[in-house]
Enzyme design. Structure first.
Site, PDB file in Angstrom:
ATOM      1  N   ARG A   1       0.889  -1.187   0.000  1.00  0.00           N
ATOM      2  CA  ARG A   1       0.000   0.000   0.000  1.00  0.00           C
ATOM      3  C   ARG A   1       0.910   1.215   0.000  1.00  0.00           C
ATOM      4  O   ARG A   1       1.673   1.428   0.944  1.00  0.00           O
ATOM      5  CB  ARG A   1      -0.907   0.015   1.223  1.00  0.00           C
ATOM      6  CG  ARG A   1      -1.559   1.382   1.409  1.00  0.00           C
ATOM      7  CD  ARG A   1      -2.654   1.409   2.454  1.00  0.00           C
ATOM      8  NE  ARG A   1      -3.836   0.708   1.983  1.00  0.00           N
ATOM      9  CZ  ARG A   1      -5.044   0.825   2.544  1.00  0.00           C
ATOM     10  NH1 ARG A   1      -5.215   1.607   3.601  1.00  0.00           N
ATOM     11  NH2 ARG A   1      -6.069   0.153   2.055  1.00  0.00           N
TER      12      ARG A   1
ATOM     13  N   HIS B   1      -7.473   0.548  -6.326  1.00  0.00           N
ATOM     14  CA  HIS B   1      -7.669  -0.262  -5.113  1.00  0.00           C
ATOM     15  C   HIS B   1      -8.402  -1.552  -5.507  1.00  0.00           C
ATOM     16  O   HIS B   1      -9.554  -1.774  -5.126  1.00  0.00           O
ATOM     17  CB  HIS B   1      -8.480   0.554  -4.098  1.00  0.00           C
ATOM     18  CG  HIS B   1      -8.431   0.026  -2.701  1.00  0.00           C
ATOM     19  ND1 HIS B   1      -7.658  -1.060  -2.323  1.00  0.00           N
ATOM     20  CD2 HIS B   1      -9.067   0.443  -1.558  1.00  0.00           C
ATOM     21  CE1 HIS B   1      -7.825  -1.276  -1.026  1.00  0.00           C
ATOM     22  NE2 HIS B   1      -8.668  -0.386  -0.546  1.00  0.00           N
TER      23      HIS B   1
ATOM     24  N   GLN C   1     -10.243  -3.956  -2.932  1.00  0.00           N
ATOM     25  CA  GLN C   1     -11.511  -3.416  -2.449  1.00  0.00           C
ATOM     26  C   GLN C   1     -12.640  -3.788  -3.412  1.00  0.00           C
ATOM     27  O   GLN C   1     -13.726  -4.215  -2.999  1.00  0.00           O
ATOM     28  CB  GLN C   1     -11.408  -1.879  -2.337  1.00  0.00           C
ATOM     29  CG  GLN C   1     -12.681  -1.204  -1.922  1.00  0.00           C
ATOM     30  CD  GLN C   1     -13.092  -1.579  -0.496  1.00  0.00           C
ATOM     31  OE1 GLN C   1     -12.310  -1.430   0.413  1.00  0.00           O
ATOM     32  NE2 GLN C   1     -14.301  -2.073  -0.318  1.00  0.00           N
TER      33      GLN C   1
ATOM     34  N   ASP D   1     -17.166   7.302  -1.289  1.00  0.00           N
ATOM     35  CA  ASP D   1     -15.885   7.209  -0.572  1.00  0.00           C
ATOM     36  C   ASP D   1     -15.578   8.618  -0.068  1.00  0.00           C
ATOM     37  O   ASP D   1     -16.205   9.600  -0.513  1.00  0.00           O
ATOM     38  CB  ASP D   1     -14.798   6.697  -1.551  1.00  0.00           C
ATOM     39  CG  ASP D   1     -13.448   6.475  -0.891  1.00  0.00           C
ATOM     40  OD1 ASP D   1     -13.371   6.452   0.350  1.00  0.00           O
ATOM     41  OD2 ASP D   1     -12.442   6.342  -1.634  1.00  0.00           O
TER      42      ASP D   1
ATOM     43  N   CYS E   1     -16.484   1.913   0.967  1.00  0.00           N
ATOM     44  CA  CYS E   1     -15.273   1.123   1.233  1.00  0.00           C
ATOM     45  C   CYS E   1     -14.759   1.321   2.654  1.00  0.00           C
ATOM     46  O   CYS E   1     -14.024   0.489   3.158  1.00  0.00           O
ATOM     47  CB  CYS E   1     -14.197   1.470   0.211  1.00  0.00           C
ATOM     48  SG  CYS E   1     -13.771   3.226   0.211  1.00  0.00           S
TER      49      CYS E   1
ATOM     50  N   ARG F   1     -13.872  -8.214   2.339  1.00  0.00           N
ATOM     51  CA  ARG F   1     -12.460  -7.970   2.009  1.00  0.00           C
ATOM     52  C   ARG F   1     -11.648  -9.239   2.277  1.00  0.00           C
ATOM     53  O   ARG F   1     -10.824  -9.653   1.466  1.00  0.00           O
ATOM     54  CB  ARG F   1     -11.898  -6.812   2.861  1.00  0.00           C
ATOM     55  CG  ARG F   1     -12.394  -5.425   2.484  1.00  0.00           C
ATOM     56  CD  ARG F   1     -11.932  -5.002   1.099  1.00  0.00           C
ATOM     57  NE  ARG F   1     -10.481  -5.009   0.949  1.00  0.00           N
ATOM     58  CZ  ARG F   1      -9.678  -4.023   1.326  1.00  0.00           C
ATOM     59  NH1 ARG F   1     -10.172  -2.927   1.862  1.00  0.00           N
ATOM     60  NH2 ARG F   1      -8.363  -4.099   1.130  1.00  0.00           N
TER      61      ARG F   1
END
Ligand code: CP
Ligand code: NVA
Length: 308
Positions: free
Chosen positions: A106, A133, A136, A228, A268, A296
């Site tokens: 990340r 991402h 996700q 988001d 998310c 996830r």
């Protein structure tokens, strides 16, 4: 589906069948986890996890997922190896490849993850970059599959900042045939190359891809609402300016009146309630949002089991 040794960095590198296969496996693993089955799929395998940004879900879901598959995980924070600063990314990749069987990264620049992968002999998983991402979105697609039992004929409305999550949603939805309408303020639309790729995938899957500025237009008849944060990690200095720009890009019960009767809301997380989503809309749809968070782990277990 044989994905052994493949990096999971860009959803664009996977076919519709690969994604559907991973989602089937995720559902099967979820059932196994619920039944507390002993899974030894990744016995004696080690996942290294590197983070130069904070994380709750990604860190814990990967680490616990790895344990559930019979393997183990080692977490490294930014200040320990300072990716690309203490030594080159190329050397770091070649060293970690000698110790571990997979790595999640990340970080900020997507190109750093690509560079790492070029020198890595173990699979690299994108655990979020400024561009995308993908892990996700695998959880999001799993949540949609569980709820609607289909992808074709669904419309997803994304309301807010055209960010890393939006970019990956565009690819995931267009690959699987979900119509996607993004409503973002002018200048905050998703990455133009991702939009082009999404339109290309949509032309084979039959999906519709729309980039709009009006939340109402995007929301009409939607089955899945998604938002988001207005300010992503690394953009903190712009937070106040963004609050003003995004103030009309909110999921609230008024906007949800435009939805299809059978609709869910996804986020998310982390959520900034009162900004991109009201507390009321969030709590009304907490069931799907926290199922999504749980997913996830199952989606990533499927990814790890397939590529490692
Ligand atoms: N959604 C998500 O990636 O959460 P974290 O930043 O907590 O990992
Ligand atoms: N767009 C957000 C996603 C967090 C999971 C960020 O990059 O901070």
């Amino acid at each position: 589906m044989n994905l052994k040794g493949k990096h999971f960095i860009n959803l664009e590198d996977f076919s519709k069948d690969d994604i559907l296969g991973l989602l089937d496996l995720a559902e099967a693993l979820k059932k196994d986890v619920k039944e507390k089955k002993d899974l030894n799929i990744l016995k004696n395998k080690t996942l290294v996890m590197y983070f130069s940004k904070p994380s709750l879900r990604t860190r814990i879901s990967f680490e616990v997922g790895m344990q559930k598959l019979g393997g183990n995980a080692v977490v490294i924070k930014q200040d320990e190896i300072i990716l690309g600063k203490r030594e080159s990314i190329e050397d770091t990749a070649r060293v970690i490849s000698r110790y571990a069987d997979g790595i999640t990264i990340r970080t900020f620049a997507h190109s750093d993850v690509e560079q790492f992968a070029k020198y890595s002999s173990i699979p690299v998983i994108n655990a979020l970059t400024d561009l995308s991402h993908p892990c996700q979105i695998m959880a999001d697609l799993l949540t949609i599959k569980e709820h609607f039992k289909k992808f074709n004929g669904l419309k997803l409305a994304y309301i807010g900042d055209g960010n890393n999550v939006t970019n990956s949603l565009l690819i995931g939805c267009s690959l699987l045939g979900i119509d996607i309408s993004v409503a973002a303020p002018e200048g905050y639309e998703p990455d133009s190359e991702c939009v082009l790729n999404a339109k290309k995938f949509a032309s084979s899957s039959g999906a519709k891809v729309e980039i709009l500025n009006s939340p109402d237009d995007a929301a009409k008849g939607a089955h899945v609402f998604y938002t988001d944060v207005w300010t992503s990690m690394g953009q903190e200095a712009e937070a106040e300016k963004r609050k003003e720009i995004f103030k009309n890009y909110q999921i609230n019960t008024n906007l949800l009146k435009l939805a299809d009767k059978n609709h869910i809301v996804l986020h998310c997380l982390p959520a900034h309630k009162g900004e991109e989503i009201t507390e009321e809309a969030f709590e009304l749809h907490a069931a799907s949002i926290f199922e999504q968070a749980e997913n996830r782990m199952h989606a990533q277990m499927a990814i790890m089991a397939s590529i490692m």
